[in-house]
Design an enzyme around this catalytic site. Structure first.
Site, short mmCIF file in Angstrom:
data_model
loop_
_atom_site.label_atom_id
_atom_site.label_comp_id
_atom_site.label_asym_id
_atom_site.label_seq_id
_atom_site.Cartn_x
_atom_site.Cartn_y
_atom_site.Cartn_z
N TYR A 149 0.86 -1.18 0.00
CA TYR A 149 0.00 0.00 0.00
C TYR A 149 0.90 1.24 0.00
O TYR A 149 1.73 1.41 0.89
CB TYR A 149 -0.93 0.03 1.21
CG TYR A 149 -1.88 1.21 1.11
CD1 TYR A 149 -2.96 1.17 0.24
CD2 TYR A 149 -1.65 2.38 1.83
CE1 TYR A 149 -3.80 2.26 0.10
CE2 TYR A 149 -2.49 3.47 1.70
CZ TYR A 149 -3.56 3.41 0.82
OH TYR A 149 -4.39 4.49 0.67
N GLN A 170 -10.66 0.56 1.17
CA GLN A 170 -11.12 -0.31 0.08
C GLN A 170 -9.95 -1.05 -0.58
O GLN A 170 -10.08 -2.20 -0.99
CB GLN A 170 -11.92 0.48 -0.95
CG GLN A 170 -11.23 1.65 -1.59
CD GLN A 170 -11.42 2.96 -0.82
OE1 GLN A 170 -11.66 2.94 0.38
NE2 GLN A 170 -11.29 4.08 -1.52
N THR A 191 3.69 9.53 12.19
CA THR A 191 5.14 9.69 12.17
C THR A 191 5.64 10.39 13.44
O THR A 191 5.00 11.33 13.94
CB THR A 191 5.55 10.51 10.93
OG1 THR A 191 5.24 9.74 9.77
CG2 THR A 191 7.03 10.83 10.95
N GLN A 242 9.64 16.36 10.03
CA GLN A 242 8.75 15.24 10.32
C GLN A 242 7.38 15.69 10.80
O GLN A 242 6.37 15.00 10.57
CB GLN A 242 9.40 14.33 11.36
CG GLN A 242 10.70 13.70 10.89
CD GLN A 242 10.53 12.90 9.62
OE1 GLN A 242 9.82 11.91 9.59
NE2 GLN A 242 11.18 13.34 8.55
N HIS A 266 4.47 15.69 8.32
CA HIS A 266 3.80 14.47 7.89
C HIS A 266 2.31 14.51 8.22
O HIS A 266 1.49 13.97 7.48
CB HIS A 266 4.43 13.24 8.55
CG HIS A 266 5.55 12.65 7.77
ND1 HIS A 266 5.35 11.82 6.69
CD2 HIS A 266 6.89 12.76 7.90
CE1 HIS A 266 6.52 11.45 6.20
NE2 HIS A 266 7.47 12.01 6.91
N GLU A 294 9.87 6.53 16.81
CA GLU A 294 10.09 5.95 15.48
C GLU A 294 11.44 6.35 14.92
O GLU A 294 12.24 5.51 14.50
CB GLU A 294 8.98 6.41 14.55
CG GLU A 294 9.13 5.94 13.11
CD GLU A 294 8.09 6.53 12.18
OE1 GLU A 294 7.94 6.00 11.07
OE2 GLU A 294 7.44 7.53 12.56
N HIS A 295 11.70 7.65 14.86
CA HIS A 295 12.98 8.17 14.35
C HIS A 295 13.70 8.88 15.49
O HIS A 295 13.14 9.77 16.11
CB HIS A 295 12.75 9.20 13.23
CG HIS A 295 11.89 8.72 12.11
ND1 HIS A 295 10.57 9.11 11.96
CD2 HIS A 295 12.15 7.90 11.07
CE1 HIS A 295 10.07 8.55 10.87
NE2 HIS A 295 11.01 7.81 10.32
N ASP A 335 13.78 8.59 5.09
CA ASP A 335 12.45 8.63 4.49
C ASP A 335 12.50 8.45 2.98
O ASP A 335 11.62 7.81 2.39
CB ASP A 335 11.77 9.97 4.78
CG ASP A 335 11.16 10.03 6.17
OD1 ASP A 335 11.07 8.99 6.83
OD2 ASP A 335 10.77 11.14 6.59
N HIS A 337 0.13 -38.81 22.26
CA HIS A 337 1.49 -38.42 21.93
C HIS A 337 2.48 -39.50 22.39
O HIS A 337 3.42 -39.86 21.66
CB HIS A 337 1.85 -37.10 22.62
CG HIS A 337 1.23 -35.89 22.00
ND1 HIS A 337 -0.13 -35.67 21.97
CD2 HIS A 337 1.79 -34.81 21.39
CE1 HIS A 337 -0.39 -34.52 21.38
NE2 HIS A 337 0.77 -33.97 21.01
#
Length: 438
Positions: A123, A184, A230, A252, A255, A320-321, A354, A414
């Site tokens: 995606y 979708q 982000t 950032q 974003h 994240e960063h 990025d 078993h």
């Protein structure tokens, strides 16, 4: 210990509970409809959310070539250079992943194979910006891992085909490209429709609706991770450049309006100057309506007593960063473990990661860096074990062990599998076998 907070976030992370439930309900409705009605429902939501209803969502070879022809030669060259970097690093990662086979005792072999997923979906977001780099990170990485068939979905932008994104997806190796976005697209790839193949794994960032769709559909297919929004955190010592801190925090924040931007520093002066430069840059930054909102609502500047405390606090944020602006930036490799990706030194910035440097930009957010890394070739591989016993003696001895272990857990069935081997290969005698063979 925090010595001083020069700026705190204006919005609590718990303030959006009602909105989150609304997103959950909307996404569930869309998924249920697509599950029941396939392509018809996909088209309906594309018309509703994106005003997009072409004869076919899938691009033909001719349409792909036409889209590429509309992209400037410089952009094409830049896409290819960035993809070379991503491919080089991904190939190095793949080479580090080895199949294993060992003989743990005479005649007993254990191993694993790293087998690629057969079909993956990518995606590529495109609502606010055409995120070309997401094509590099998701499609190209999958292909390096050995995925045979990759489907790419990206939304239209301004009711038209995003030509540069299509070019990036094509050069990355996408086998099919669909101009389709949002829930979708995620649902169509995850569930399969009359015209869109069901994938086994889905990767790629997106907005809150896309992330929620991935969450709800996880299990029916695999996902890279639940990412977003982000985040950036800068760890800065007293010698760090406040102007650079400000510039990178805003890079950032643009974003999205809910993107946290945090500075942790040992210097009150660096903190205050960073805030001043951010306020100044927001006067001219084109994306200030977004970046400014993120900074106002989620920005933080924290002053600590020393750099050891800065690293400890940064690890608690698990951002994240994480950019390290210190005299010895590699110190963070030893003092930190919780992050999506580290960017060491002022010569390195998150924007490189990025867009073009080669590491993957699909990274854990919301403290997930405490327990997982980001997207990489390993995510597209299934590490699958196998066993083989070729020695009569070893099989019989394992049978005895299996029988004892199984009966300790009250698993008689078993145990009998083990008994059978010790009976066959070591001539052990069992009453249940004698009775069952009559």
């Amino acid at each position: 210990m925090v010595a001083l907070r020069l700026k705190s976030p204006a919005v609590s992370s718990t303030d959006n509970g009602a909105n989150s439930q609304k997103v959950t309900d909307i996404v569930k409705g869309v998924i249920d409809d697509i599950r029941a009605n396939g392509d018809k429902a996909v088209r309906s939501y594309s018309e509703k959310f994106d005003k997009w209803s072409p004869e076919s969502f899938k691009l033909s070879d001719a349409q792909i070539e036409e889209a590429i022809s509309k992209v400037s030669p410089q952009t094409i060259a830049d896409i290819k250079e960035a993809q070379r970097n991503v491919r080089t690093f991904a190939e190095a990662q793949r080479a580090s992943i080895k199949d294993v086979e060992i003989e743990i005792q005479p005649g007993v072999f254990l191993g694993h194979r790293n087998n690629p997923i057969v079909t993956a979906g990518a995606y590529i977001p495109g609502g606010r910006y055409p995120l070309l780099a997401s094509a590099h990170m998701t499609i190209l990485t999958a292909k390096v891992a050995g995925v045979k068939h990759v489907i790419a979905c990206t939304p239209p932008i301004n009711n038209s085909i995003p030509n540069a994104t299509v070019a990036a997806a094509h050069f990355a190796g996408a086998d099919e490209i669909f101009i389709l976005g949002g829930v979708q697209a995620v649902a169509a790839m995850s569930l399969g429709t009359e015209t869109i193949r069901k994938v086994e794994f889905l990767a790629g960032p997106g907005n809150a609706f896309v992330a929620e769709a991935k969450r709800q559909l996880f299990g029916e297919m695999g996902i890279d991770l639940l990412a977003g929004p982000t985040e950036i955190l800068i760890v800065a010592d007293k010698d760090a450049d406040p102007f650079t801190c400000a510039t990178d925090l805003l890079s950032q924040a643009e974003h999205g309006p809910d993107s946290p931007a945090v500075l942790i520093t040992e210097s009150e002066e660096v903190g205050r100057e960073t805030i001043r430069y951010i306020d100044e840059q927001l006067k001219t930054l084109v994306t200030a309506p977004v970046a400014g909102t993120a900074w106002r609502d989620y920005g933080e500047v924290v002053v600590v007593n020393d750099m050891d405390e800065a690293f400890r606090l940064a690890d608690e944020y698990a951002s994240e960063h994480v950019q390290i602006f210190t005299k010895q930036p590699r110190e963070a490799l030893e003092k930190m473990t919780n992050y999506g990706a580290l960017f060491l030194g002022e010569k390195t910035c998150v924007s490189y990661g990025d867009k073009c440097i080669g590491t993957n930009h699909v990274l854990p957010t919301k403290k997930a860096g405490r327990y997982t890394g980001g997207l990489w070739v390993g995510k597209y591989l299934k590490t699958q074990t196998y066993q083989e016993v070729i020695s009569d003696k070893a099989s019989g001895e394992l049978g005895r062990l299996c029988g004892r272990c199984s009966r300790a857990e009250l698993f008689e069935g078993h145990a009998r599998s083990g008994d059978l081997r010790s009976s066959k290969y070591l001539k052990d005698s069992y009453e249940w076998i004698d009775q069952a063979r009559k």
